[in-house]
Design a protein around this motif. Structure first.
Motif, PDB file in Angstrom:
ATOM      1  N   TYR A 352     -80.592  69.454  39.176  1.00 16.41           N
ATOM      2  CA  TYR A 352     -79.409  68.926  38.483  1.00 16.41           C
ATOM      3  C   TYR A 352     -79.649  67.441  38.241  1.00 16.41           C
ATOM      4  N   LEU A 353     -79.498  67.031  36.988  1.00 24.85           N
ATOM      5  CA  LEU A 353     -79.921  65.698  36.581  1.00 24.85           C
ATOM      6  C   LEU A 353     -78.755  64.877  36.058  1.00 24.85           C
ATOM      7  N   LEU A 354     -78.808  63.594  36.329  1.00 23.99           N
ATOM      8  CA  LEU A 354     -77.961  62.586  35.697  1.00 23.99           C
ATOM      9  C   LEU A 354     -78.886  61.596  35.011  1.00 23.99           C
ATOM     10  N   ASN A 355     -78.741  61.484  33.709  1.00 24.56           N
ATOM     11  CA  ASN A 355     -79.606  60.600  32.927  1.00 24.56           C
ATOM     12  C   ASN A 355     -81.087  60.861  33.212  1.00 24.56           C
ATOM     13  N   GLY A 356     -81.421  62.154  33.313  1.00 26.38           N
ATOM     14  CA  GLY A 356     -82.811  62.556  33.436  1.00 26.38           C
ATOM     15  C   GLY A 356     -83.408  62.458  34.821  1.00 26.38           C
ATOM     16  N   LYS A 357     -82.604  62.104  35.825  1.00 26.68           N
ATOM     17  CA  LYS A 357     -83.121  61.945  37.186  1.00 26.68           C
ATOM     18  C   LYS A 357     -82.232  62.668  38.184  1.00 26.68           C
ATOM     19  N   SER A 358     -82.791  62.938  39.366  1.00 28.94           N
ATOM     20  CA  SER A 358     -82.041  63.471  40.495  1.00 28.94           C
ATOM     21  C   SER A 358     -82.063  62.450  41.627  1.00 28.94           C
ATOM     22  N   PHE A 359     -81.106  62.563  42.540  1.00 33.92           N
ATOM     23  CA  PHE A 359     -81.048  61.663  43.694  1.00 33.92           C
ATOM     24  C   PHE A 359     -82.381  61.726  44.463  1.00 33.92           C
ATOM     25  N   PRO A 360     -82.935  60.613  44.922  1.00 29.26           N
ATOM     26  CA  PRO A 360     -82.347  59.273  44.952  1.00 29.26           C
ATOM     27  C   PRO A 360     -82.628  58.430  43.706  1.00 29.26           C
ATOM     28  N   TYR A 361     -83.404  58.977  42.750  1.00 29.29           N
ATOM     29  CA  TYR A 361     -83.739  58.181  41.569  1.00 29.29           C
ATOM     30  C   TYR A 361     -82.506  57.863  40.719  1.00 29.29           C
ATOM     31  N   THR A 362     -81.465  58.698  40.804  1.00 30.98           N
ATOM     32  CA  THR A 362     -80.241  58.391  40.071  1.00 30.98           C
ATOM     33  C   THR A 362     -79.673  57.037  40.478  1.00 30.98           C
ATOM     34  N   VAL A 363     -79.802  56.714  41.759  1.00 34.75           N
ATOM     35  CA  VAL A 363     -79.213  55.474  42.261  1.00 34.75           C
ATOM     36  C   VAL A 363     -80.074  54.273  41.868  1.00 34.75           C
ATOM     37  N   ARG A 364     -81.329  54.527  41.512  1.00 38.83           N
ATOM     38  CA  ARG A 364     -82.175  53.433  41.035  1.00 38.83           C
ATOM     39  C   ARG A 364     -81.642  52.828  39.736  1.00 38.83           C
ATOM     40  N   GLU A 365     -81.130  53.686  38.847  1.00 36.95           N
ATOM     41  CA  GLU A 365     -80.851  53.200  37.491  1.00 36.95           C
ATOM     42  C   GLU A 365     -79.528  53.652  36.912  1.00 36.95           C
ATOM     43  N   SER A 366     -78.775  54.506  37.619  1.00 37.86           N
ATOM     44  CA  SER A 366     -77.509  54.998  37.067  1.00 37.86           C
ATOM     45  C   SER A 366     -76.342  54.807  38.019  1.00 37.86           C
ATOM     46  N   GLN A 367     -76.391  53.766  38.853  1.00 34.24           N
ATOM     47  CA  GLN A 367     -75.193  53.387  39.593  1.00 34.24           C
ATOM     48  C   GLN A 367     -74.162  52.859  38.602  1.00 34.24           C
ATOM     49  N   VAL A 368     -72.904  53.160  38.867  1.00 31.25           N
ATOM     50  CA  VAL A 368     -71.811  52.514  38.136  1.00 31.25           C
ATOM     51  C   VAL A 368     -71.367  51.334  39.006  1.00 31.25           C
ATOM     52  N   VAL A 369     -71.730  50.137  38.574  1.00 36.08           N
ATOM     53  CA  VAL A 369     -71.502  48.933  39.384  1.00 36.08           C
ATOM     54  C   VAL A 369     -70.285  48.185  38.843  1.00 36.08           C
ATOM     55  N   VAL A 370     -69.326  47.908  39.730  1.00 33.53           N
ATOM     56  CA  VAL A 370     -68.088  47.251  39.321  1.00 33.53           C
ATOM     57  C   VAL A 370     -67.742  46.137  40.303  1.00 33.53           C
ATOM     58  N   GLU A 371     -66.767  45.348  39.907  1.00 34.80           N
ATOM     59  CA  GLU A 371     -66.114  44.401  40.810  1.00 34.80           C
ATOM     60  C   GLU A 371     -64.637  44.746  40.847  1.00 34.80           C
ATOM     61  N   GLU A 372     -63.914  44.126  41.772  1.00 35.07           N
ATOM     62  CA  GLU A 372     -62.484  44.415  41.874  1.00 35.07           C
ATOM     63  C   GLU A 372     -61.744  43.971  40.620  1.00 35.07           C
ATOM     64  N   ASN A 373     -60.701  44.730  40.286  1.00 33.07           N
ATOM     65  CA  ASN A 373     -59.790  44.410  39.179  1.00 33.07           C
ATOM     66  C   ASN A 373     -60.484  44.420  37.818  1.00 33.07           C
ATOM     67  N   GLU A 374     -61.423  45.340  37.648  1.00 31.81           N
ATOM     68  CA  GLU A 374     -62.086  45.519  36.355  1.00 31.81           C
ATOM     69  C   GLU A 374     -61.714  46.875  35.759  1.00 31.81           C
ATOM     70  N   THR A 375     -61.951  47.010  34.455  1.00 32.81           N
ATOM     71  CA  THR A 375     -61.848  48.322  33.812  1.00 32.81           C
ATOM     72  C   THR A 375     -63.221  48.665  33.238  1.00 32.81           C
ATOM     73  N   THR A 376     -63.639  49.891  33.460  1.00 29.11           N
ATOM     74  CA  THR A 376     -64.970  50.345  33.064  1.00 29.11           C
ATOM     75  C   THR A 376     -64.837  51.596  32.209  1.00 29.11           C
ATOM     76  N   LYS A 377     -65.552  51.612  31.095  1.00 29.35           N
ATOM     77  CA  LYS A 377     -65.586  52.799  30.233  1.00 29.35           C
ATOM     78  C   LYS A 377     -66.817  53.615  30.589  1.00 29.35           C
ATOM     79  N   MET A 378     -66.603  54.883  30.896  1.00 25.32           N
ATOM     80  CA  MET A 378     -67.710  55.766  31.239  1.00 25.32           C
ATOM     81  C   MET A 378     -67.676  56.971  30.297  1.00 25.32           C
ATOM     82  N   ARG A 379     -68.692  57.050  29.437  1.00 22.26           N
ATOM     83  CA  ARG A 379     -68.809  58.184  28.519  1.00 22.26           C
ATOM     84  C   ARG A 379     -69.601  59.281  29.224  1.00 22.26           C
ATOM     85  N   VAL A 380     -69.020  60.461  29.342  1.00 22.57           N
ATOM     86  CA  VAL A 380     -69.641  61.574  30.058  1.00 22.57           C
ATOM     87  C   VAL A 380     -69.966  62.689  29.068  1.00 22.57           C
ATOM     88  N   LEU A 381     -71.208  63.159  29.101  1.00 22.62           N
ATOM     89  CA  LEU A 381     -71.658  64.269  28.261  1.00 22.62           C
ATOM     90  C   LEU A 381     -72.316  65.310  29.156  1.00 22.62           C
TER      91      LEU A 381
END
Length: 542
Positions: A352-381
């Motif tokens: 099962y892949l996210l952006n072409g990778k499986s854990f732990p490689y998913t965390v190398r390049e597909s973390q959703v990184v935020v700070e407090e009090n932000e809004t983030t747009k995440m397009r899911v396909l």
């Protein structure tokens, strides 16, 4: 009489319990009979883990500018090359040739032309795509190696992908190999742009492109424009080309994929996200987001509403299908293997892949990184054929769009699990305000498909499409989580071969629990307690 007899039976039973218990637990000399102990635990040898962020360039994480294009920071372990982001935003026809050579891009990968409406950005967009193979079998006797990429330590299934037109051959180690990967790149254009896409078929099978959800004419100048060869013209044959033209009027998150034998070609990787951005002034968009993940040059419309934007592409993968191109380089053998021998109705995903990778490689390049009090747009396909039940820990996002169509504000749904069917797109808004509803507060929160098999890699967990929704304050060395158990074993091939137990080493931290056999004194004490209780019971009954 009956009551008295019953009481005596209780006493007699307790006496038997005492005598038999003492006898069973004593041998000659009164020694305790030892239970057979389990063999001592033997820890598996953990090999030296691979580098967690190989070839990572720390300067690539910083916000910077090339060719007048602003590239946002990226707090990923392995960030995109910012110069590549700038080149595909500015247009390869406007980038110095030496830079194109370094990036592996052809000059006609994405040409940007006239500003037809005078709003400060190009409106004529010409894109050239190729078809490339990853982890296939190299020609016999050839010294040239094809592109080799892992989805997780030691795991290399075969893929076919669309890729921006490369400069020279895309072979292992060549500069072009960095822009050829699974998934096929997210493509971005602006609403009302005049988009022309040429498919140059560099593969051994015929292919087309169907722009799923993107409004387009069925035919252009008598030529098929929908990409379905049964009703809409010839596909691009090996060595041939096919062109598609449209001017989309509906913004949103869409989908593109091959429509030749889609039961195998789509699953093999000939598919990607297609985003039509809302029209704004001075809105030169990032045409390719190679590998998905963070969008480092968001559109003007997105920047007006959001602090971050991410492309998240999910899929399952059956190794029976994907390994067929590793066994032969004869197109006839491969055609028979993927179209005749392989039965998609018996498909059983192993990875099962996210952006072409499986854990732990998913965390190398597909973390959703935020700070407090932000809004983030995440397009899911969801490009797989299975459903996706996406669950971000610690947050309840809001669905703002389905299949490119905006949801009325009063009808929007806020929840912590979103079901996304095959080929469906959902735009999620993540609010990192700690209020107990939108966010539970800062952390390194898991985000994964809640179909439990999807958090494994060929049955080994943790794996699959697991990634993190991480607050910057929880990122440690190399922008990976700074707390929790060691991840060293996850970055080894042996772990995903099932050779290393998941919780190995925790017994040393928390102490071993050994069960000791009961002593004779314990047995005697239990027996006496039984006699006393039995006598009391008999007195009550009588």
């Amino acid at each position: 009489m009956k009551k008295g007899f019953s009481g005596l039976m209780v006493v007699f039973t307790c006496v038997l319990f005492f005598v038999s218990g003492a006898f069973a637990h004593s041998t000659g000399g009164g020694d305790v009979q030892e239970f057979e102990k389990a063999p001592a635990t033997q820890n598996a040898e953990v090999p030296v883990p691979e580098e967690k962020c190989p070839n990572a360039n720390d300067s690539w994480r910083q916000a910077q500018s090339f060719y007048g294009v602003q590239v946002d920071e990226s707090q990923q372990c392995m960030p995109d090359n910012p110069k590549l982001v700038a080149a595909v935003t500015e247009g390869t026809n406007n980038v110095p040739m030496m830079d194109l050579m370094d990036l592996g891009l052809s000059e006609d990968a994405v040409r940007k032309g006239e500003d037809l409406d005078g709003d400060g950005d190009p409106d004529v967009i010409n894109i050239t795509l190729e078809v490339q193979e990853i982890n296939g079998r190299s020609p016999s006797g050839s010294s040239v190696e094809g592109i080799s990429q892992e989805i997780a330590p030691g795991i290399r299934p075969g893929f076919w992908v669309f890729a921006p037109k490369t400069r020279g051959m895309a072979t292992e180690g060549a500069s072009a190999s960095s822009i050829v990967r699974s998934p096929s790149p997210t493509i971005r254009v602006e609403e009302s742009d005049r988009v022309n896409i040429k498919l140059e078929n560099t593969h051994y099978f015929p292919h087309t492109i169907h722009f799923h959800g993107v409004d387009h004419d069925f035919e252009v100048n008598g030529n098929g424009n929908d990409g379905v060869p049964q009703v809409n013209g010839e596909p691009a044959m090996p060595g041939g080309t096919q062109e598609y033209s449209f001017s989309p009027e509906q913004p949103g998150s869409m989908f593109y994929h091959c429509h030749v034998q889609p039961n195998t070609h789509v699953l093999m990787g000939l598919q990607g996200m297609f985003s039509v951005e809302e029209e704004r002034d001075n809105n030169t968009v990032q045409t390719f987001n190679i590998g998905g993940g963070k969008v480092r040059n968001p559109s003007e419309a997105v920047e007006q509403e959001y602090d971050n934007e991410y492309d998240m592409i999910y899929r399952g993968l059956d190794k029976e299908l994907h390994n067929k191109i590793k066994k032969s380089n004869d197109p006839r053998v491969i055609a028979e293997g993927v179209n005749k021998e392989y039965d998609v109705t018996e498909r059983n995903p192993d990875y099962y892949l996210l952006n072409g990778k499986s854990f732990p490689y998913t965390v190398r390049e597909s973390q959703v990184v935020v700070e407090e009090n932000e809004t983030t747009k995440m397009r899911v396909l969801n490009t797989g054929s299975e459903g996706l039940s996406l669950h971000p820990h610690g947050h309840k996002p809001t669905a703002t769009h389905y299949d490119g169509v905006e949801v009325d504000e009063e009808a929007r749904i806020q929840r912590d699990v979103f079901d996304v069917s095959a080929a469906q797109r959902v735009d999620l808004e993540i609010n990192s305000t700690e209020d107990g509803l939108n966010s539970y507060g800062p952390g390194a929160w898991f985000m994964h498909n809640h179909k439990e098999e999807a958090v494994t890699t060929d049955g080994i967990a943790p794996g699959g499409d697991v990634t993190l929704l991480t607050y910057k304050s929880y990122q440690g060395e190399e922008n990976l989580p700074q707390k929790g158990v060691s991840w060293d074993q996850f970055f080894t091939e042996k772990y995903y071969e099932g050779e290393i137990p998941m919780w190995q080493g925790l017994s040393d931290k928390y102490g071993n629990i050994e069960v000791q056999p009961a002593s004779t004194s314990t047995v005697v004490l239990i027996g006496l307690m039984g006699l006393i209780l039995g006598a009391l019971g008999a007195m009550v009954v009588v």
